[in-house]
Design an enzyme around this catalytic site. Structure first.
Site, PDB file in Angstrom:
ATOM      1  CG  ASP A 266     -24.757 -27.472  17.686  1.00  0.00           C
ATOM      2  OD1 ASP A 266     -24.891 -26.796  19.153  1.00  0.00           O
ATOM      3  OD2 ASP A 266     -23.757 -27.304  16.791  1.00  0.00           O
TER       4      ASP A 266
ATOM      5  NE  ARG B 258     -16.723 -13.788   6.699  1.00  0.00           N
ATOM      6  CZ  ARG B 258     -15.523 -13.783   5.621  1.00  0.00           C
ATOM      7  NH1 ARG B 258     -14.409 -15.100   6.291  1.00  0.00           N
ATOM      8  NH2 ARG B 258     -15.247 -13.152   4.789  1.00  0.00           N
TER       9      ARG B 258
HETATM   10  P1  ATP Z   1     -20.658 -22.435  11.557  1.00  0.00           P
HETATM   11  O1  ATP Z   1     -20.276 -23.045  12.493  1.00  0.00           O
HETATM   12  O2  ATP Z   1     -20.488 -21.094  12.407  1.00  0.00           O
HETATM   13  O3  ATP Z   1     -22.434 -22.859  11.758  1.00  0.00           O
HETATM   14  P2  ATP Z   1     -20.427 -23.458   9.643  1.00  0.00           P
HETATM   15  O4  ATP Z   1     -18.864 -24.407   9.418  1.00  0.00           O
HETATM   16  O5  ATP Z   1     -20.761 -25.035  10.464  1.00  0.00           O
HETATM   17  O6  ATP Z   1     -19.827 -22.555  10.608  1.00  0.00           O
HETATM   18  P3  ATP Z   1     -22.503 -23.102   7.798  1.00  0.00           P
HETATM   19  O7  ATP Z   1     -23.496 -22.790   9.285  1.00  0.00           O
HETATM   20  O8  ATP Z   1     -22.775 -24.305   7.486  1.00  0.00           O
HETATM   21  O9  ATP Z   1     -21.080 -22.997   8.333  1.00  0.00           O
HETATM   22  O10 ATP Z   1     -22.844 -22.019   7.056  1.00  0.00           O
HETATM   23  C1  ATP Z   1     -22.532 -20.673   6.976  1.00  0.00           C
HETATM   24  C2  ATP Z   1     -23.873 -19.929   6.648  1.00  0.00           C
HETATM   25  O11 ATP Z   1     -23.797 -20.367   5.705  1.00  0.00           O
HETATM   26  C3  ATP Z   1     -25.262 -20.246   7.564  1.00  0.00           C
HETATM   27  O12 ATP Z   1     -24.925 -19.677   8.376  1.00  0.00           O
HETATM   28  C4  ATP Z   1     -26.029 -19.737   6.344  1.00  0.00           C
HETATM   29  O13 ATP Z   1     -26.340 -18.782   6.454  1.00  0.00           O
HETATM   30  C5  ATP Z   1     -25.650 -19.790   5.082  1.00  0.00           C
HETATM   31  N1  ATP Z   1     -25.598 -21.117   4.595  1.00  0.00           N
HETATM   32  C6  ATP Z   1     -24.551 -22.886   4.610  1.00  0.00           C
HETATM   33  N2  ATP Z   1     -25.460 -23.274   4.059  1.00  0.00           N
HETATM   34  C7  ATP Z   1     -27.218 -23.229   3.468  1.00  0.00           C
HETATM   35  C8  ATP Z   1     -27.512 -23.594   2.391  1.00  0.00           C
HETATM   36  N3  ATP Z   1     -27.774 -25.044   2.429  1.00  0.00           N
HETATM   37  N4  ATP Z   1     -28.590 -22.574   2.045  1.00  0.00           N
HETATM   38  C9  ATP Z   1     -28.455 -21.250   2.456  1.00  0.00           C
HETATM   39  N5  ATP Z   1     -27.177 -20.761   3.059  1.00  0.00           N
HETATM   40  C10 ATP Z   1     -26.548 -21.612   3.794  1.00  0.00           C
END
Ligand code: ATP
Ligand code: MG
Length: 287
Positions: free
Chosen positions: A148, A33
């Protein structure tokens, strides 16, 4: 890995011919998420290439006035090509959503692995620090500062390779910047004080990360946000007696967690540091 990579169409040439659209992908299970939408496992129909599709709702983005930041994240991440940096293959959008086509990291967040094992053996920690230092050196060469670096923003692929993700806070700039960003425990003193900062914020974060790898907690953890800030500003660094950690590892951490950013160990010097030289697995393919 190689055989499956051989099937990948060049995302850029495809982008030039015909933009990607949702119909190009079969959508699988949710992977996680995000703040403004979810991330799904997906497969490009023609090549069968497996990717992670990150969905971001435009309304959410607009509401938080982060369109500019996302545009920067896309511009920066699609330029970077390094084995320890998560690839961004392309993007597309419809009326409500923006879709990012990302390299799939099957083992998910490094944060989860750390939670499971609590802390890492020194050799593993040194190998990780070495790979990350090389990836950050590559970014800095291209004048990209991540800003970050923390276990939540590092993903792990099926082979166990680290992949730096989340370039949302990164900046493409040669000049010092003054913006508050990052997460509390990993914030360097100059960002706590909202002073000008440069690429050496990433070196500080690598020191925090190295400490957390070895001890299972970040070094300046405290009950309240203001106590954490106070500890960061004083560089109130201490090393618990358990787990027993080598003097060389503590030496490296102490040379990164330095208040004067110009005196922090350079990324090149990290790679030459005795603890890295003696412990990092040079056969582990991170460059
Ligand atoms: P936050 O700021 O809360 O971290 P975000 O909007 O940056 O959220 P991401 O961290 O990119 O979102 O993605 C949320 C989650 O999805 C990640 O914590 C991870 O568990 C999963 N995820 C994201 N990108 C990938 C990927 N390329 N491969 C596998 N899992 C992923
Ligand atoms: Mg994230």
């Amino acid at each position: 890995m190689a055989s499956h990579k051989g099937n990948v169409p060049d995302p850029r040439s495809k982008q030039a011919v015909k933009p990607w659209c949702l119909q190009d992908f079969e959508i699988g299970k949710p992977l996680g998420r995000g703040k403004f939408g979810n991330v799904y496992l997906a497969r490009e129909r023609k090549s069968k290439y497996v990717v992670a599709l990150k969905v971001i709702f435009k309304a959410q983005l607009r509401k938080h006035q982060l369109e500019h930041q996302l545009r920067r994240e896309i511009e920066i991440q699609s330029l970077l090509r390094h084995p320890n940096i998560l690839r961004l293959f392309g993007y597309f959008h419809d009326e409500e959503r923006i879709f990012l086509i990302l390299e799939y990291a099957a083992r998910g967040e490094l944060y989860k692995e750390l939670q499971r094992v609590r802390y890492l053996p020194e050799k593993r920690a040194a190998t990780y620090v070495s790979c990350l230092a090389q990836a950050l050196a590559y970014c800095h060469e291209k004048h990209v500062t991540h800003r970050d670096i923390k276990p939540e923003n590092i993903l792990v692929d099926l082979q166990g390779q680290l992949k730096i993700a989340d370039f949302g806070w990164s900046v493409h700039s040669k000049t010092k910047r003054q913006t508050m960003c990052g997460t509390l425990d990993y914030l360097p003193p100059e960002m706590v004080e909202n002073r000008l900062h440069d690429h050496t914020v990433d070196n500080w974060c690598l020191g925090i990360l190295c400490y957390e790898f070895l001890y299972g907690v970040p070094p300046f953890e405290a009950e309240s946000q203001s106590d954490t800030f106070r500890r960061i500003l004083r560089v109130d660094l201490s090393f618990p007696s358990t787990p027993a950690i080598s003097a060389e590892a503590k030496d490296l951490i102490s040379r990164l967690l330095v208040k004067d950013s110009s005196k922090r160990l350079s990324l090149q010097k990290i790679l030459e540091h005795p603890w890295i030289a003696q412990n990092a697995d040079s056969t582990s393919s991170c460059a």
